[in-house]
Design an enzyme around this catalytic site. Structure first.
Site, PDB file in Angstrom:
ATOM      1  N   GLN A  56       2.374  -5.992  -3.593  1.00 51.69           N
ATOM      2  CA  GLN A  56       2.593  -5.828  -2.152  1.00 51.69           C
ATOM      3  C   GLN A  56       3.851  -5.441  -1.748  1.00 51.69           C
ATOM      4  O   GLN A  56       4.169  -4.388  -2.457  1.00 51.69           O
ATOM      5  CB  GLN A  56       2.514  -7.352  -1.844  1.00 51.69           C
ATOM      6  CG  GLN A  56       1.212  -8.034  -1.416  1.00 51.69           C
ATOM      7  CD  GLN A  56       1.142  -9.022  -2.866  1.00 51.69           C
ATOM      8  OE1 GLN A  56       1.882  -9.515  -3.596  1.00 51.69           O
ATOM      9  NE2 GLN A  56      -0.100  -9.126  -3.114  1.00 51.69           N
ATOM     10  N   GLY A  62       1.727   2.872  -2.504  1.00 53.18           N
ATOM     11  CA  GLY A  62       1.584   3.784  -3.486  1.00 53.18           C
ATOM     12  C   GLY A  62       2.247   3.567  -4.838  1.00 53.18           C
ATOM     13  O   GLY A  62       2.814   4.562  -5.688  1.00 53.18           O
ATOM     14  N   LYS A  63       2.681   2.236  -5.196  1.00 50.36           N
ATOM     15  CA  LYS A  63       3.341   2.066  -6.286  1.00 50.36           C
ATOM     16  C   LYS A  63       2.570   2.211  -7.551  1.00 50.36           C
ATOM     17  O   LYS A  63       3.439   2.622  -8.772  1.00 50.36           O
ATOM     18  CB  LYS A  63       3.788   0.312  -6.154  1.00 50.36           C
ATOM     19  CG  LYS A  63       4.561   0.107  -5.044  1.00 50.36           C
ATOM     20  CD  LYS A  63       4.889  -1.207  -4.851  1.00 50.36           C
ATOM     21  CE  LYS A  63       3.636  -2.220  -4.796  1.00 50.36           C
ATOM     22  NZ  LYS A  63       3.204  -1.917  -3.502  1.00 50.36           N
ATOM     23  N   GLY A  84      -3.734  -4.211  -4.759  1.00 49.59           N
ATOM     24  CA  GLY A  84      -4.468  -3.395  -5.308  1.00 49.59           C
ATOM     25  C   GLY A  84      -3.748  -2.136  -5.575  1.00 49.59           C
ATOM     26  O   GLY A  84      -3.109  -1.829  -4.609  1.00 49.59           O
ATOM     27  N   HIS A  85      -3.781  -1.692  -6.618  1.00 46.63           N
ATOM     28  CA  HIS A  85      -3.033  -0.439  -7.047  1.00 46.63           C
ATOM     29  C   HIS A  85      -4.123   0.878  -7.321  1.00 46.63           C
ATOM     30  O   HIS A  85      -4.784   0.459  -8.266  1.00 46.63           O
ATOM     31  CB  HIS A  85      -2.083  -0.605  -7.948  1.00 46.63           C
ATOM     32  CG  HIS A  85      -1.037  -1.287  -7.914  1.00 46.63           C
ATOM     33  ND1 HIS A  85       0.051  -1.909  -8.684  1.00 46.63           N
ATOM     34  CD2 HIS A  85      -0.528  -1.770  -6.551  1.00 46.63           C
ATOM     35  CE1 HIS A  85       1.114  -2.426  -8.111  1.00 46.63           C
ATOM     36  NE2 HIS A  85       0.631  -2.381  -6.927  1.00 46.63           N
ATOM     37  N   THR A  86      -3.979   1.728  -6.586  1.00 50.94           N
ATOM     38  CA  THR A  86      -5.018   2.939  -6.886  1.00 50.94           C
ATOM     39  C   THR A  86      -4.331   4.081  -7.613  1.00 50.94           C
ATOM     40  O   THR A  86      -3.215   4.509  -7.437  1.00 50.94           O
ATOM     41  CB  THR A  86      -5.509   3.336  -5.565  1.00 50.94           C
ATOM     42  OG1 THR A  86      -6.202   2.431  -4.811  1.00 50.94           O
ATOM     43  CG2 THR A  86      -6.484   4.462  -5.714  1.00 50.94           C
ATOM     44  N   LEU A 146       3.351  12.370   1.363  1.00 52.50           N
ATOM     45  CA  LEU A 146       3.980  13.412   2.258  1.00 52.50           C
ATOM     46  C   LEU A 146       2.928  14.258   2.826  1.00 52.50           C
ATOM     47  O   LEU A 146       2.915  14.887   3.975  1.00 52.50           O
ATOM     48  CB  LEU A 146       5.274  14.097   1.606  1.00 52.50           C
ATOM     49  CG  LEU A 146       5.849  15.424   2.370  1.00 52.50           C
ATOM     50  CD1 LEU A 146       6.814  14.709   3.412  1.00 52.50           C
ATOM     51  CD2 LEU A 146       6.612  16.174   1.696  1.00 52.50           C
ATOM     52  N   ASP A 194       0.717  -1.276  -0.035  1.00 52.00           N
ATOM     53  CA  ASP A 194      -0.074   0.009   0.052  1.00 52.00           C
ATOM     54  C   ASP A 194       0.758   1.287  -0.036  1.00 52.00           C
ATOM     55  O   ASP A 194       0.436   2.294   0.638  1.00 52.00           O
ATOM     56  CB  ASP A 194      -0.785   0.091   1.216  1.00 52.00           C
ATOM     57  CG  ASP A 194      -1.718  -1.184   1.143  1.00 52.00           C
ATOM     58  OD1 ASP A 194      -2.385  -1.550   0.426  1.00 52.00           O
ATOM     59  OD2 ASP A 194      -1.705  -1.895   2.389  1.00 52.00           O
TER      60      ASP A 194
END
Length: 783
Positions: free
Chosen positions: A579, A369-370, A394-396, A687, A367
């Site tokens: 992951q 942010g890839k 899951g990638h958002t 950030l 999680d």
């Protein structure tokens, strides 16, 4: 991060490179003089008033300014030489002067901001300009000189691409919204981003918006598609300027195709691309560019302009081109070092050395942010590859305000010109894959044309999910915290050599027998070990798979060889991890891990390529840490701050919706990730979530049984360890949407510098929000 002597996107030119640049300069200038071009060296500095009068928008925003103590006025360092040549010609010529004058030039230019992620701010520009009447024969002459320039240097293969700025300008005249948003539209056209452009055209007149979208499709080889120009006439409005622009292009295409002296080598391809409008805003007519394999952008650009505004008045009509000497000398150097392999031959050694790759991995518990980072980097990649995991990851992605969640398909799918591959290391649920494809097709993404899946991918069956869930229930308080989607049991079958692969779907009769054997085994496990008595409808499972098989088989192939072919074509490839490294089956916080290898070294086995084909490894990390599910989490926090970060960071699983646990940044686990992945740089995300905190903690070590450790142990000891914190001052300013290092609050910079020091890694990218534009690039990544 240690302070450097040079600003970002600049570099010293050392001896060998300087010699190459000088050699290229001399050869080109000698040729231009032979072609009767007069050599000029304009001043690198002018009064700001003079430079600003040349153009607006992109040009003006690139000017470096400084105060002149002698005149008391503001000076500017030129970002382009063409306007200076236009000023010189205007000073020499009279208003009614139709005399043709030819100029060539060399000089350094300086941009206040780089033109792109892989561009230098300090460039050495060389070029030619012809001023005189608006005569397309002059366009042909300058285009011929441009092609001969690169052929002189040994480049005998590539693409010569033409377009016409007048088409776009005519659309701008017809629509006020487009006229006010030209730079944004040109950027989207160049990227061929139909999704984002579709959102933009909703604010335009329907006819103009449709025409703008059509520009993306109006591209191709004029040799292979002779009906391309007729298609342009059919799909573009009959505005006077567009009709004239198409006539201009007809003239140029006809002369180029039928001129033996123009493109002398059959390895040159003549392309038309009405969406390729990159260049300075003074261009108004036919534009052209030269592309060479292995380079992410054109090595030469040029075009016609009706006039350039100068301090001494509008210039005469002109046409010209420019090249960047540092890039050009690098290309020549590459050619010289591979002389035994001609440009029109195919050799792995020649091609792979230029086609670059980068591996992007998560460095925490997932999680990080890839997805957004991969999506951004694919602007300079031709392919994106998934190499492990399943639909539990899951990638958002957020592009222009629209959120897209991907579980199996690589994040590059939202980039229209990027090919996507799923390697053999990924386990695939056909239902999940088809559902994800449909969700993308609804928003206009052409998945089937750009997605390829390895024949060797194991299948995730419904019975795998049943075993997964039953196993979690049986563990009770000791559960792992899996998603229950069958990923672990699918990998178990793979290791036990009883998995079904996509290749098995080619023979459904044989597949049915293998499927029933697998289901028999799964039912036995469910009944005898977990007490699951409900019958499994094997016929229904087979029928569902058989229905989906044709769609998947159309996408299946030898991914390993296809990637090798991409590298031979000198294409950049991005390998996308799922992951996080701390969930790796071998190197994570075992047994609270996923079922696959998530570290960078898994790429080779997961796609079928050897280690020599992989370049940099970019580690993605949040500015704090989160974890979903069970397992040790030394820096975990609870209470008001944790709730604040969870809410602001929207910390809920994109696939499962489960709330994520929250913790301070942990440099101890990060050092372990750096070792296991061989990280070359970091990307820090979210950030902006830390905005407004008075104090921010960073874990610098663990106190374990009276010992202090700085690198996470390679076994599950962190649960017995107490974190050692360093407290840093927070910041009240907002970092969300900040797009440069200089704009960040001082304490935010100090925080990032401290992370870099503790992890002993440079930070190359900073993400300050969910959207594509909320990004700061500090260093090049594809090198």
């Amino acid at each position: 991060m240690a302070r450097k002597s040079l600003p970002d996107f600049t570099a010293d030119v050392l001896s060998d490179e300087a010699a190459n640049i000088e050699s290229v300069r001399k050869r080109l200038l000698s040729y231009y003089r032979d072609q009767k071009f007069k050599y000029f060296i304009p001043s690198s500095i002018e009064f700001m008033e003079s430079l600003k009068s040349s153009d607006k928008g992109d040009f003006e925003s690139r000017i470096f300014s400084l105060f002149d103590s002698l005149s008391g006025e503001l000076l500017g360092l030129r970002p382009d030489i063409t306007p200076q040549i236009a000023r010189i010609d205007r000073s020499i010529s009279q208003d009614t002067d139709d005399k043709i004058r030819k100029y060539c030039y060399v000089g350094s230019i300086l941009h206040s901001v780089p033109a792109g992620m892989y561009s230098s701010r300090e460039q050495f520009q060389i070029g030619c300009e012809i001023f005189g009447p608006k005569d397309l024969n002059l366009d042909l002459e300058i285009q011929r000189i441009a092609v001969k320039s690169v052929e002189l240097l040994g480049v005998n293969k590539g693409s010569f691409c033409i377009t016409h700025r007048g088409i776009f300008l005519a659309l701008c005249e017809a629509d006020e919204f487009l006229r006010s948003n030209q730079s944004r539209a040109i950027s989207l056209l160049r990227k061929k981003d139909k999704i984002a452009l579709g959102v933009m055209v909703s604010n335009m007149k329907p006819e103009i918006g449709e025409a703008l979208l059509n520009l993306i499709d109006l591209s191709g080889s004029v040799y292979q598609d002779e009906g391309l120009m007729q298609e342009a006439r059919n799909r573009l409005p009959k505005l006077d300027k567009i009709v004239k622009a198409l006539k201009d292009l007809d003239f140029i295409i006809d002369r180029v195709k039928n001129s033996h002296g123009f493109i002398s080598d059959s390895h040159w391809e003549l392309l038309l691309d009405l969406a390729d409008l990159d260049g300075y805003q003074y261009h108004t007519g036919v534009m052209f560019s030269i592309f060479v394999g292995g380079w992410h952008d054109a090595i030469l650009r040029g075009g016609r302009y009706d006039k350039v505004r100068t301090i001494v008045g509008d210039s005469r009509p002109g046409v010209g081109f420019s090249l960047e000497l540092k890039r050009l000398s690098k290309l020549v150097s590459d050619l010289q070092s591979n002389e035994k392999f001609p440009l029109n031959s195919v050799s792995i050694e020649d091609s792979v050395g230029i086609g670059k790759s980068i591996v992007v991995v998560g460095t925490q518990w997932g999680d990080e942010g890839k997805g957004k980072v991969v999506d951004l980097l694919t602007e300079n990649a031709q392919a994106v590859v998934r190499f492990q995991g399943g639909h539990n990851a899951g990638h958002t992605l957020v592009a222009d305000g629209r959120k897209t969640i991907l579980s199996l398909i690589p994040s590059g799918i939202l980039r229209p010109n990027v090919k996507c591959f799923i390697g053999n290391g990924v386990v695939i649920s056909l239902k999940a894959l088809i559902a994800e494809m449909k969700s993308l097709e609804i928003i206009g993404v052409d998945v089937k044309e750009r997605l390829k899946i390895s024949w060797l991918c194991p299948l995730v069956l419904e019975t795998h999910a049943l075993i997964d869930k039953a196993n979690e229930i049986a563990k009770g308080k000791n559960k792992i915290g899996t998603t229950g989607r069958g990923i672990g049991p699918a990998y178990e079958d793979k290791i036990a050599r009883r998995a079904l692969r996509i290749s098995d779907l080619y023979d459904l009769s044989s597949f049915k027998k293998k499927l029933y054997t697998s289901i028999d085994f799964h039912e036995l496990v469910l009944k005898k070990i977990y007490g699951y008595d409900s019958p499994v409808d094997r016929a229904l499972i087979f029928d569902e798979i058989a229905d989906l098989a044709p769609t998947v088989l159309d996408l299946a192939g030898d991914v390993s060889l296809k990637l090798m072919e991409s590298l031979k074509r000198k294409e950049n490839i991005l390998f996308e991890g799922a992951q996080g490294s701390l969930l790796d089956i071998d190197h994570g916080t075992y047994p609270y891990v996923t079922s696959s290898n998530c570290v960078a070294s898994a790429v080779g086995a997961g796609v079928g390529l050897g280690p020599k084909y992989f370049g940099n490894v970019l580690g993605v990390a949040k500015a704090y840490v989160t974890r979903v599910g069970e397992g040790p989490f030394p820096t975990e926090i609870n209470g008001e701050i944790a709730s604040h970060l969870a809410e602001k960071g929207m910390e809920f699983g994109s696939v499962t919706g489960r709330p994520r646990r929250i913790g301070w940044f942990d440099s101890v686990t990060m050092r372990r990730s750096a070792v296991t992945n061989g990280l070359t740089s970091l990307c820090i995300t979210k950030l902006d979530v830390l905005d407004g905190l008075d104090k921010i903690r960073v874990c610098t070590g663990y106190e374990c049984d009276s010992d202090v450790i700085r690198v996470m142990p390679s076994f599950s000891r962190p649960s017995n360890c107490k974190p050692i914190y360093e407290e840093l001052p927070g910041w009240s300013e907002q970092t969300g949407n900040v797009e440069s290092w200089e704009q960040l609050p001082l304490n935010a910079k100090n925080y990032l510098n401290r992370i870099s020091e503790l992890c002993e890694l440079p930070i190359s990218i900073i993400s300050t929000g969910p959207d594509r534009k909320n990004i700061i690039f500090l260093e090049k990544v594809f090198v």
